[in-house]
Design a protein around this motif. Structure first.
Motif, PDB file in Angstrom:
ATOM      1  N   HIS A  86     -70.204  32.992 -47.947  1.00 48.17           N
ATOM      2  CA  HIS A  86     -68.958  32.419 -47.333  1.00 48.17           C
ATOM      3  C   HIS A  86     -69.036  30.610 -47.689  1.00 48.17           C
ATOM      4  CE1 HIS A  86     -65.848  34.732 -45.405  1.00 48.17           C
ATOM      5  NE2 HIS A  86     -67.115  35.205 -45.362  1.00 48.17           N
ATOM      6  N   THR A  87     -70.954  30.162 -47.367  1.00 50.90           N
ATOM      7  CA  THR A  87     -71.294  29.008 -48.008  1.00 50.90           C
ATOM      8  C   THR A  87     -71.258  28.510 -49.442  1.00 50.90           C
ATOM      9  OG1 THR A  87     -73.040  29.294 -46.639  1.00 50.90           O
ATOM     10  CG2 THR A  87     -73.384  27.939 -48.105  1.00 50.90           C
ATOM     11  N   PRO A  88     -71.259  29.657 -50.130  1.00 48.74           N
ATOM     12  CA  PRO A  88     -71.039  29.520 -51.651  1.00 48.74           C
ATOM     13  C   PRO A  88     -69.671  28.535 -52.150  1.00 48.74           C
ATOM     14  CG  PRO A  88     -72.222  30.747 -51.572  1.00 48.74           C
ATOM     15  CD  PRO A  88     -71.935  30.450 -50.017  1.00 48.74           C
ATOM     16  N   VAL A  89     -68.654  29.383 -51.388  1.00 49.39           N
ATOM     17  CA  VAL A  89     -67.487  29.699 -51.610  1.00 49.39           C
ATOM     18  C   VAL A  89     -66.936  27.649 -51.191  1.00 49.39           C
ATOM     19  CG1 VAL A  89     -64.587  29.566 -50.603  1.00 49.39           C
ATOM     20  CG2 VAL A  89     -66.339  31.970 -51.393  1.00 49.39           C
ATOM     21  N   ARG A  90     -67.140  27.009 -49.834  1.00 44.70           N
ATOM     22  CA  ARG A  90     -66.767  25.858 -49.165  1.00 44.70           C
ATOM     23  C   ARG A  90     -67.683  24.817 -49.969  1.00 44.70           C
ATOM     24  NH1 ARG A  90     -65.857  25.883 -43.580  1.00 44.70           N
ATOM     25  NH2 ARG A  90     -65.550  27.929 -42.607  1.00 44.70           N
ATOM     26  N   LEU A  91     -68.703  24.883 -50.398  1.00 50.29           N
ATOM     27  CA  LEU A  91     -69.776  24.785 -51.385  1.00 50.29           C
ATOM     28  C   LEU A  91     -69.450  24.353 -52.874  1.00 50.29           C
ATOM     29  CD1 LEU A  91     -71.765  22.555 -51.575  1.00 50.29           C
ATOM     30  CD2 LEU A  91     -73.441  23.891 -52.690  1.00 50.29           C
ATOM     31  N   LEU A  92     -68.194  25.269 -53.413  1.00 47.69           N
ATOM     32  CA  LEU A  92     -67.801  25.008 -54.870  1.00 47.69           C
ATOM     33  C   LEU A  92     -66.434  24.586 -54.332  1.00 47.69           C
ATOM     34  CD1 LEU A  92     -68.333  28.829 -56.343  1.00 47.69           C
ATOM     35  CD2 LEU A  92     -69.229  26.723 -57.572  1.00 47.69           C
ATOM     36  N   ALA A  93     -66.102  24.513 -53.243  1.00 48.81           N
ATOM     37  CA  ALA A  93     -64.346  24.325 -52.652  1.00 48.81           C
ATOM     38  C   ALA A  93     -64.607  22.757 -53.057  1.00 48.81           C
ATOM     39  CB  ALA A  93     -64.093  24.584 -51.846  1.00 48.81           C
ATOM     40  N   ARG A  94     -66.216  22.227 -52.280  1.00 47.96           N
ATOM     41  CA  ARG A  94     -65.724  20.150 -52.386  1.00 47.96           C
ATOM     42  C   ARG A  94     -66.872  20.015 -53.652  1.00 47.96           C
ATOM     43  NH1 ARG A  94     -68.399  22.708 -47.356  1.00 47.96           N
ATOM     44  NH2 ARG A  94     -70.669  21.861 -48.087  1.00 47.96           N
ATOM     45  N   SER A  95     -66.996  20.978 -54.291  1.00 51.34           N
ATOM     46  CA  SER A  95     -67.688  20.725 -55.895  1.00 51.34           C
ATOM     47  C   SER A  95     -66.690  19.926 -56.646  1.00 51.34           C
ATOM     48  CB  SER A  95     -68.715  21.112 -56.470  1.00 51.34           C
ATOM     49  OG  SER A  95     -68.862  21.399 -57.278  1.00 51.34           O
ATOM     50  N   GLU A  96     -66.339  18.860 -57.867  1.00 52.79           N
ATOM     51  CA  GLU A  96     -66.161  18.465 -59.188  1.00 52.79           C
ATOM     52  C   GLU A  96     -66.971  19.068 -59.995  1.00 52.79           C
ATOM     53  OE1 GLU A  96     -65.458  14.548 -58.424  1.00 52.79           O
ATOM     54  OE2 GLU A  96     -64.235  14.816 -56.597  1.00 52.79           O
ATOM     55  N   LEU A  97     -67.649  19.816 -60.047  1.00 53.39           N
ATOM     56  CA  LEU A  97     -68.270  20.217 -61.060  1.00 53.39           C
ATOM     57  C   LEU A  97     -68.279  21.290 -62.271  1.00 53.39           C
ATOM     58  CD1 LEU A  97     -72.476  19.702 -60.508  1.00 53.39           C
ATOM     59  CD2 LEU A  97     -70.950  18.097 -62.200  1.00 53.39           C
ATOM     60  N   PRO A  98     -68.048  21.478 -63.274  1.00 53.48           N
ATOM     61  CA  PRO A  98     -67.581  22.759 -63.706  1.00 53.48           C
ATOM     62  C   PRO A  98     -67.256  24.014 -63.642  1.00 53.48           C
ATOM     63  CG  PRO A  98     -68.572  21.344 -65.082  1.00 53.48           C
ATOM     64  CD  PRO A  98     -68.886  21.021 -64.208  1.00 53.48           C
ATOM     65  N   VAL A  99     -68.707  24.102 -62.781  1.00 57.85           N
ATOM     66  CA  VAL A  99     -69.168  25.731 -62.112  1.00 57.85           C
ATOM     67  C   VAL A  99     -67.597  25.440 -61.051  1.00 57.85           C
ATOM     68  CG1 VAL A  99     -70.307  24.779 -60.200  1.00 57.85           C
ATOM     69  CG2 VAL A  99     -70.633  27.365 -61.040  1.00 57.85           C
ATOM     70  N   ARG A 100     -67.954  25.287 -60.537  1.00 53.38           N
ATOM     71  CA  ARG A 100     -65.566  25.587 -59.642  1.00 53.38           C
ATOM     72  C   ARG A 100     -64.931  25.980 -60.577  1.00 53.38           C
ATOM     73  NH1 ARG A 100     -63.102  21.679 -55.037  1.00 53.38           N
ATOM     74  NH2 ARG A 100     -60.822  22.686 -55.789  1.00 53.38           N
ATOM     75  N   GLU A 101     -64.062  26.120 -61.617  1.00 55.38           N
ATOM     76  CA  GLU A 101     -63.648  26.346 -62.173  1.00 55.38           C
ATOM     77  C   GLU A 101     -64.189  28.233 -62.722  1.00 55.38           C
ATOM     78  OE1 GLU A 101     -60.449  25.839 -62.524  1.00 55.38           O
ATOM     79  OE2 GLU A 101     -61.278  23.305 -61.564  1.00 55.38           O
ATOM     80  N   ARG A 102     -65.683  28.119 -62.980  1.00 57.46           N
ATOM     81  CA  ARG A 102     -65.524  29.222 -63.194  1.00 57.46           C
ATOM     82  C   ARG A 102     -65.870  30.278 -62.484  1.00 57.46           C
ATOM     83  NH1 ARG A 102     -71.000  31.686 -64.311  1.00 57.46           N
ATOM     84  NH2 ARG A 102     -72.548  29.558 -63.801  1.00 57.46           N
ATOM     85  N   LEU A 103     -66.625  29.423 -61.625  1.00 61.27           N
ATOM     86  CA  LEU A 103     -66.745  30.885 -60.182  1.00 61.27           C
ATOM     87  C   LEU A 103     -65.602  31.033 -58.852  1.00 61.27           C
ATOM     88  CD1 LEU A 103     -70.160  30.751 -60.277  1.00 61.27           C
ATOM     89  CD2 LEU A 103     -68.721  32.676 -60.708  1.00 61.27           C
TER      90      LEU A 103
END
Length: 351
Positions: A86-103
């Protein structure tokens, strides 16, 4: 809708009742099976905190806490593997970097299961893992002391510290590869079943597009403060499970007294966790965290005492819960939490 009435809470309770709790003793001795994690993936619980537009449930924090309590009380080893996700998920949800769309979508759906390899950055100014910028990405060198879910996870959130005290968080495949070697699974007093290893990093190279966050160490420490000082839902989950064992042994009066105190500390701790400024009132957070430890320890000890010599059987739930409680005393521990807990224990002895 209250947290208890949320569909994900019902899903978690069904998973706990039908699969996790009935098999907890076997899992404790043999390890978390891939079939358990497959059931968690199918349940939708891995996306409970992810945005709806990425296939998640967008559930509020009270629901997430209730789910974690239920899973931890049913099978702490399975809880510990899935909670890393859940930590990676929450971090991706707040990110604006390209990895968000991939993962973010695959992680929210349960197609991918992630673990975390970043607790070591809390040791700063000691730097167990160094991150070095290269032309097309980053190089990671050092030792990750603890990584849970090896052989079960698909991806890991890895962090290293640069020479300028910046923390770099990036995603890597959770498998051996050039620059990454895992130890043999650790034999622990509790939660050996969660498949924890250490990772040796010797020139692990990750591309720039794998990075999800770069942040100064001081800023990370401030953001990390509530994570380490708030009481853990798992502590309450294990404590309530111990009270159910105590009730089954016929000690309803003792269980009732402990439950009332536990309910009150839980209410106060969760009210504070929802405070709009998460890094304020640290002393109160620590006091409630250590109080939750005291009550968990009292509940698991009472369950062992009530069961007598039978609880020394490794398959008895009382001693398993006691060992899981011991693990939770140090899980995610920081120097601030350790000092507060030790000071509280000293005060108890002096009193």
């Amino acid at each position: 809708m209250t947290a208890a009435a949320h569909p994900l809470v019902s899903t978690a309770q069904s998973l706990a009742d039908d699969l996790l709790a009935p098999n907890a003793a076997r899992v404790d001795q043999e390890g978390v099976p891939a079939s358990h994690m497959a059931a968690v993936r199918r349940s939708g619980l891995l996306g409970m905190s992810a945005p709806r537009e990425y296939g998640g449930a967008g559930a509020p924090d009270p629901v997430a806490r209730e789910v974690q309590e239920i899973l931890a009380g049913a099978c702490c080893s399975t809880w510990f593997v899935q909670t890393q996700h859940h930590t990676p998920v929450r971090l991706l949800a707040r990110s604006e970097l390209p990895v968000r769309e991939r993962l973010l979508g695959p992680l929210a759906s349960g197609e991918l299961l992630a673990g975390i390899a970043y607790a070591h950055v809390r040791a700063f100014p000691r730097v167990p893992v160094r991150a070095t910028a290269e032309r097309d990405g980053w190089r990671f060198d050092g030792t990750v002391p603890w990584y849970t879910g090896w052989g079960l996870n698909d991806a890991m959130l890895l962090a290293g510290v640069t020479d300028s005290a910046e923390i770099v968080f990036a995603f890597a495949d959770a498998r051996e590869q050039p620059g990454l070697r895992a130890s043999q699974p650790m034999q622990l007093a509790a939660l050996t079943a969660a498949r924890t290893v250490s990772l040796e990093l010797d020139g692990l190279r990750l591309p720039e597009e794998s990075v999800v966050l770069r942040t100064p160490q001081e800023k990370f420490a401030l953001l990390d403060l509530p994570r380490s000082t708030n009481a853990s839902p798992a502590v309450f989950g294990v404590a309530y499970a111990a009270l159910r064992v105590l009730e089954a042994a016929g000690e309803t009066q003792t269980a009732r007294a402990l439950r009332g105190r536990l309910d009150e500390v839980r209410r106060q701790a969760y009210d504070l966790a929802d405070h709009p400024v998460p890094h304020e009132r640290v002393a109160e957070r620590l006091a409630l965290k250590t109080r939750s430890y005291d009550l968990m320890r009292a509940a698991t000890t009472a369950a062992v005492v009530a069961g007598g010599g039978r609880t020394m059987d490794v398959h008895h739930p009382a001693q398993r819960l006691a060992r899981e409680g011991m693990f939770l005393l140090v899980q995610g521990q920081t120097s601030v939490v350790r000092r507060a807990h030790l000071d509280t224990l000293t005060e108890i002895q002096e009193a």
